[in-house]
Design an enzyme around this catalytic site. Structure first.
Site, PDB file in Angstrom:
ATOM      1  N   GLU A   1     -20.593  11.120  11.497  1.00  0.00           N
ATOM      2  CA  GLU A   1     -19.799   9.894  11.749  1.00  0.00           C
ATOM      3  C   GLU A   1     -18.305  10.173  11.940  1.00  0.00           C
ATOM      4  O   GLU A   1     -17.464   9.335  11.609  1.00  0.00           O
ATOM      5  CB  GLU A   1     -20.015   8.856  10.631  1.00  0.00           C
ATOM      6  CG  GLU A   1     -21.466   8.413  10.501  1.00  0.00           C
ATOM      7  CD  GLU A   1     -21.707   7.381   9.398  1.00  0.00           C
ATOM      8  OE1 GLU A   1     -20.815   6.552   9.143  1.00  0.00           O
ATOM      9  OE2 GLU A   1     -22.798   7.403   8.804  1.00  0.00           O
TER      10      GLU A   1
ATOM     11  N   GLU B   1     -24.235  -8.557  -0.751  1.00  0.00           N
ATOM     12  CA  GLU B   1     -23.019  -9.344  -0.959  1.00  0.00           C
ATOM     13  C   GLU B   1     -23.081 -10.675  -0.215  1.00  0.00           C
ATOM     14  O   GLU B   1     -22.372 -11.621  -0.553  1.00  0.00           O
ATOM     15  CB  GLU B   1     -21.792  -8.519  -0.577  1.00  0.00           C
ATOM     16  CG  GLU B   1     -21.008  -9.029   0.582  1.00  0.00           C
ATOM     17  CD  GLU B   1     -19.999  -8.021   1.125  1.00  0.00           C
ATOM     18  OE1 GLU B   1     -19.942  -6.884   0.669  1.00  0.00           O
ATOM     19  OE2 GLU B   1     -19.273  -8.417   2.023  1.00  0.00           O
TER      20      GLU B   1
ATOM     21  N   GLY C   1     -24.818   9.752   5.651  1.00  0.00           N
ATOM     22  CA  GLY C   1     -24.330   9.628   7.030  1.00  0.00           C
ATOM     23  C   GLY C   1     -22.977  10.253   7.263  1.00  0.00           C
ATOM     24  O   GLY C   1     -22.843  11.215   8.010  1.00  0.00           O
TER      25      GLY C   1
ATOM     26  N   CYS D   1     -24.074   7.385  -1.532  1.00  0.00           N
ATOM     27  CA  CYS D   1     -23.456   6.724  -0.385  1.00  0.00           C
ATOM     28  C   CYS D   1     -22.840   7.801   0.507  1.00  0.00           C
ATOM     29  O   CYS D   1     -23.012   9.000   0.267  1.00  0.00           O
ATOM     30  CB  CYS D   1     -22.391   5.743  -0.889  1.00  0.00           C
ATOM     31  SG  CYS D   1     -21.808   4.596   0.380  1.00  0.00           S
TER      32      CYS D   1
ATOM     33  N   LYS E   1       0.842  -1.206   0.000  1.00  0.00           N
ATOM     34  CA  LYS E   1       0.000   0.000   0.000  1.00  0.00           C
ATOM     35  C   LYS E   1       0.873   1.250   0.000  1.00  0.00           C
ATOM     36  O   LYS E   1       0.682   2.172  -0.792  1.00  0.00           O
ATOM     37  CB  LYS E   1      -0.896  -0.020   1.231  1.00  0.00           C
ATOM     38  CG  LYS E   1      -1.795   1.186   1.403  1.00  0.00           C
ATOM     39  CD  LYS E   1      -2.507   1.108   2.757  1.00  0.00           C
ATOM     40  CE  LYS E   1      -3.340   2.326   3.052  1.00  0.00           C
ATOM     41  NZ  LYS E   1      -4.592   2.355   2.285  1.00  0.00           N
TER      42      LYS E   1
ATOM     43  N   GLU F   1     -27.911   3.177  -3.665  1.00  0.00           N
ATOM     44  CA  GLU F   1     -26.990   3.612  -4.715  1.00  0.00           C
ATOM     45  C   GLU F   1     -27.637   3.432  -6.076  1.00  0.00           C
ATOM     46  O   GLU F   1     -28.225   2.408  -6.358  1.00  0.00           O
ATOM     47  CB  GLU F   1     -25.710   2.763  -4.650  1.00  0.00           C
ATOM     48  CG  GLU F   1     -24.764   3.048  -5.795  1.00  0.00           C
ATOM     49  CD  GLU F   1     -23.483   2.234  -5.705  1.00  0.00           C
ATOM     50  OE1 GLU F   1     -22.983   2.013  -4.588  1.00  0.00           O
ATOM     51  OE2 GLU F   1     -22.997   1.806  -6.752  1.00  0.00           O
TER      52      GLU F   1
ATOM     53  N   HIS G   1     -18.416   8.271  -5.671  1.00  0.00           N
ATOM     54  CA  HIS G   1     -17.113   7.646  -5.899  1.00  0.00           C
ATOM     55  C   HIS G   1     -16.255   8.456  -6.858  1.00  0.00           C
ATOM     56  O   HIS G   1     -15.103   8.137  -7.083  1.00  0.00           O
ATOM     57  CB  HIS G   1     -17.298   6.223  -6.421  1.00  0.00           C
ATOM     58  CG  HIS G   1     -18.129   5.392  -5.496  1.00  0.00           C
ATOM     59  ND1 HIS G   1     -17.612   4.846  -4.344  1.00  0.00           N
ATOM     60  CD2 HIS G   1     -19.433   5.062  -5.513  1.00  0.00           C
ATOM     61  CE1 HIS G   1     -18.574   4.197  -3.711  1.00  0.00           C
ATOM     62  NE2 HIS G   1     -19.692   4.318  -4.395  1.00  0.00           N
TER      63      HIS G   1
HETATM   64  N1  GLN Z   1     -23.646   5.590   6.847  1.00  0.00           N
HETATM   65  C1  GLN Z   1     -22.497   5.122   6.151  1.00  0.00           C
HETATM   66  C2  GLN Z   1     -21.708   6.299   5.619  1.00  0.00           C
HETATM   67  O1  GLN Z   1     -22.286   7.241   5.208  1.00  0.00           O
HETATM   68  C3  GLN Z   1     -22.857   4.185   5.031  1.00  0.00           C
HETATM   69  C4  GLN Z   1     -21.633   3.688   4.295  1.00  0.00           C
HETATM   70  C5  GLN Z   1     -21.885   2.580   3.294  1.00  0.00           C
HETATM   71  O2  GLN Z   1     -22.973   2.376   2.856  1.00  0.00           O
HETATM   72  N2  GLN Z   1     -20.883   1.850   2.934  1.00  0.00           N
HETATM   73  O3  GLN Z   1     -20.513   6.288   5.574  1.00  0.00           O
HETATM   74 ZN    ZN Z   2     -23.360   3.095   0.800  1.00  0.00          ZN
END
Ligand code: GLN
Ligand code: ZN
Length: 773
Positions: free
Chosen positions: A502, A623, A450, A744, A19, A683, A712
């Site tokens: 968060e 998944e 979030g 997301c 990395k 998404e 992204h």
């Molecule tokens: N609540 C999370 C964030 O906003 C959701 C992340 C995700 O779906 N991978 O980071």
């Molecule tokens: Zn997400």
């Protein structure tokens, strides 16, 4: 004598050297030579370690700078045309351009790898299917475009190992798997397979000329349903490959599950050895015991687990091997891990802060090699030859069984007492008006998922706090300051439903794992998620229970700063399970139930503290789908129930949200509704038509926010673009149900991209509201 081999070793290095080397190359702080020097040193280290651990046949070509499917695209010359135009791109620059995109060219798509949390770079074969874009039927008979194979990397890796004294087994992804996981239309795959046979043949011939004794083609796609339509073409492809193998022996390796109906096609392939996963494919085991394995082929038995981290019960594996050796001669039997070992962290040795009783029961990649060797000695020399090792293995198991904390009677009792009503809320139609009255939101309410951008200073502070260098009060003060700013900012932007951001979470699974009994996190147990993004999956070792409030303080603080609703933010039970290493002695259903109970306690505490909306994220819900469709109903049943258990304790006025991403959802819509959340944010912006087609067909009678902004990408979407997406959604979804949000969380974005994007998003929503009036 029974021998041993591996399918691949984790490439990231003991201290994440890979990395660091790649990211410094990206940053322009080092050059291509520095990067290849690190890569070379790592491979040498891996070959040496495997040889020292007694592995008889060590792979080469299993190491990658980014992703093995992407390597395969390059080795086959399957490079999308847009990258040809960027002349300066060669070597690693081309590889990274395809993986990450450039200013001129978008990246190749990324997809989940089988049922894991690893993401691979999808081969883009539009230029190789001349009929692409035409109706599927008219495409048959089309000849694929010109693949342009280049085995240099494989040859060099082989030579380099040879120079170090190791005769390795070049290992590459096989043609079926390459195509089945590409973007090619299924109807084009047979022709592409026929076209790829000779292309692979050239690579195999080059490796055979080098004197490789064994060459391996990985074909995990053989365990997927619906590959039978490809078998005839696959036989042709493999005939073309086998014709070029010279004095080499070919291996076809399957992993991750049962080969099921592919068995007859598999054992008929013109190859010299077949690898089967006997850990995750119990039927593979039965098939070997009850039918005839071809006597001219070698069986490579995947007997140590490449997907989970619990030590093997060596006596049990040995019993299986003892039966197998009565049917298969020891010369034609080899032992291996169940798959490439990159799903496992490197070594347990560095986990000095784990409970020693727990660490004692774990085997990461390096420890799997020890197990393999013990089993080899045991099957070749008899159980007496490994009496000490067997005794130690037995002790590890019995010590662990007696550990306190593994079974928590309060949790067990609670599970016993669960009633149907614990999984149910007042029907949506009845509770929804109550929520509307309580929340009084505008039409097309705007929100985010979030997380907000995490800055280097925050990461630094968290690291200092965790290592004891920053005191708790200062760290919490910093978090409060971040939250205060975030609330002010969201109000200014004009968002309707706010989040606290968060900031206290580095990782949404790890954060909760640290706060739950029965789960633990590691210091160094990194596993590649994609590219240079690695995760440390938590370990579920015992019964799960909340130690205390996990998210209440930050959420309540955020809510105290605003009159607009702030969403509580939790990671759902299914995602916590799917992103962890699960204990082997309870079913996934039982573990998910325990997680759900703990989260239920948290939702109720949030509600009691005045929080009116709670989002329970389930990005890993999709998944976790089993690889075989036949097993979906069972999974869905308990996964949906776990979500309901987590979310059904609150009153009807409290609005439950969920969020999903990373996948195609066409197959999940019905289950999503069964989860009984009031609102789902999902998404969507990368494949907007696909999701909306599904909703167009089935409708969706609840709150839903199909993302209008691809988080992204660094690109800031315009008001116009998002307006178009909103209007498209309104064609298939009733206006009273539609929410406006990004795809997301925004954690990995920078504020300078997020601010204009959210400004535009709020403006797009406002414009559409006006247009509706
Ligand atoms: N609540 C999370 C964030 O906003 C959701 C992340 C995700 O779906 N991978 O980071
Ligand atoms: Zn997400």
């Amino acid at each position: 004598m029974v021998w041993t081999t591996t399918h691949g070793y984790p490439g990231i290095g003991l201290k994440r050297e890979l990395k660091k080397a790649i990211e410094s190359f990206w940053a322009g702080e080092s050059n291509e030579d520095d990067l290849s020097e690190t890569a070379r040193a790592l491979q040498q280290q891996h070959w040496r370690e495997q040889a020292e651990a007694g592995v008889d046949l060590i792979p080469s070509g299993d190491f990658t700078l980014y992703d093995r499917m992407l390597d395969m695209s390059l080795w086959l010359g399957a490079i999308p045309r847009r990258f040809h135009k960027e002349n300066s791109l060669t070597g690693p620059s081309l590889l990274f351009a395809m993986a990450r995109g450039t200013a001129q060219s978008v990246a190749c798509p990324m997809r989940k790898w089988f049922d894991s949390n690893y993401h691979y770079i999808m081969p883009e074969l539009d230029d190789f299917c001349p009929g692409a874009g035409e109706p599927a039927g008219s495409r048959s008979g089309a000849k694929a475009g010109a693949f342009d194979p280049d085995p240099t990397d494989l040859v060099l890796a082989f030579r380099e190992a040879q120079a170090g004294g190791w005769d390795t087994k070049p290992t590459l992804i096989g043609p079926l798997t390459f195509l089945a996981l590409s973007n090619a239309d299924p109807s084009a795959i047979p022709d592409l397979l026929r076209a790829l046979g000779p292309v692979y043949g050239l690579i195999i011939a080059a490796l055979a000329r080098e004197g490789a004794d064994w060459i391996q083609l990985d074909e995990p796609a053989l365990i997927l349903d619906h590959t039978s339509g490809y078998w005839a073409a696959m036989e042709e492809a493999y005939a073309a490959i086998a014709a070029k193998k010279g004095a080499s022996n070919l291996i076809v390796a399957t992993s991750y599950g049962d080969v099921a109906e592919a068995w007859p096609a598999l054992i008929d392939l013109p190859v010299d050895a077949i690898a089967l996963d006997l850990v995750h494919g119990p039927h593979n085991r039965d098939r070997l015991l009850h039918s005839v394995f071809p006597s001219d082929k070698t069986l490579i038995a995947g007997v140590v687990d490449g997907r989970n981290i619990w030590r093997m019960d060596l006596a049990a594996v040995l019993s299986l091997l003892e039966v197998l050796t009565q049917k298969i001669s020891p010369e034609r039997l080899a032992l291996a891990p169940s798959c490439h070992l990159f799903h496992l962290p490197y070594t347990i040795e560095r986990e000095t802060s784990l409970d020693p009783g727990l660490a004692d029961r774990l085997a990461f990649a390096r420890e799997r090699l020890e197990e393999l060797h013990i089993l080899q000695v045991g099957i070749n020399g008899g159980r007496d030859a490994i009496a000490g090792a067997l005794e130690e293995n037995r002790r590890r198991f019995s010590d662990h069984a007696a550990r306190p904390g593994q079974t928590n009677s309060a949790v067990r009792e609670r599970m016993q007492k669960l009633k149907e009503s614990d999984y149910a809320r007042l029907p949506y139609a009845e509770r929804s008006p109550q929520q509307d009255a309580a929340l009084r939101l505008p039409v097309l309410p705007t929100t985010t998922i979030g997380s907000l951008p995490q800055t280097p200073d925050l990461r630094k502070a968290r690291a200092r706090y965790r290592s004891g260098k920053m005191n708790g009060a200062i760290y919490r003060g910093l978090l409060q300051e971040k939250i205060r700013k975030a609330i002010g900012l969201q109000e200014e932007l004009g968002l309707d439903v706010l989040v606290h951001g968060e900031y206290e979470r580095a990782d949404m699974a790890e954060f909760f794992a640290e706060r739950l009994e029965g789960m633990t996190v590691t210091q160094h147990a990194w596993v590649q998620s994609f590219g240079t993004r690695y995760v440390r999956p938590p370990i579920i070792y015992g019964d799960i229970q909340r130690r205390g409030p996990m998210s209440v303080q930050e959420t309540v603080y955020a809510q105290s700063l605003t009159t607009r609703p702030v969403k509580g933010m939790l990671t759902g039970p299914v995602t916590l399970l799917n992103w962890s290493f699960a204990r082997p002695d309870l079913s996934h259903e039982q573990i998910a139930t325990q997680l759900a109970l703990a989260l239920r306690d948290e939702t109720m505490e949030l509600e009691a503290a005045g929080i009116k909306m709670i989002q329970i994220d389930e990005p890993a819900f999709r998944e976790g789908f089993p690889l075989k469709r036949g097993e979906w109903p069972l999974y869905l049943k308990w996964a949906v129930r776990a979500f309901r258990l987590a979310s059904s304790g609150v009153s009807p006025q409290t609005q439950i949200h969920t969020h999903m991403c990373y996948s195609d959802f066409s197959s999940v819509i019905a289950s999503i509704e069964a989860m009984d959340a009031d609102v789902i944010t999902i998404e969507n912006s990368r494949a907007p038509l696909e999701l909306l087609r599904v909703f167009g067909a089935t409708g969706y009678p609840r709150g839903i926010g199909p993302g209008v902004y691809d988080v992204h990408s660094e690109r800031v979407p315009t008001v116009g673009e998002m307006r178009v997406l909103i209007h498209r959604a309104l064609k298939v979804l009733p206006r009273k149900n539609l929410w406006i949000n990004p795809d997301c969380g925004l954690k990995t974005r920078r504020m300078k991209e997020v601010l204009p994007a959210l400004t535009n998003m709020v403006a797009a929503a406002a414009q559409v509201r006006d247009e509706l009036d």
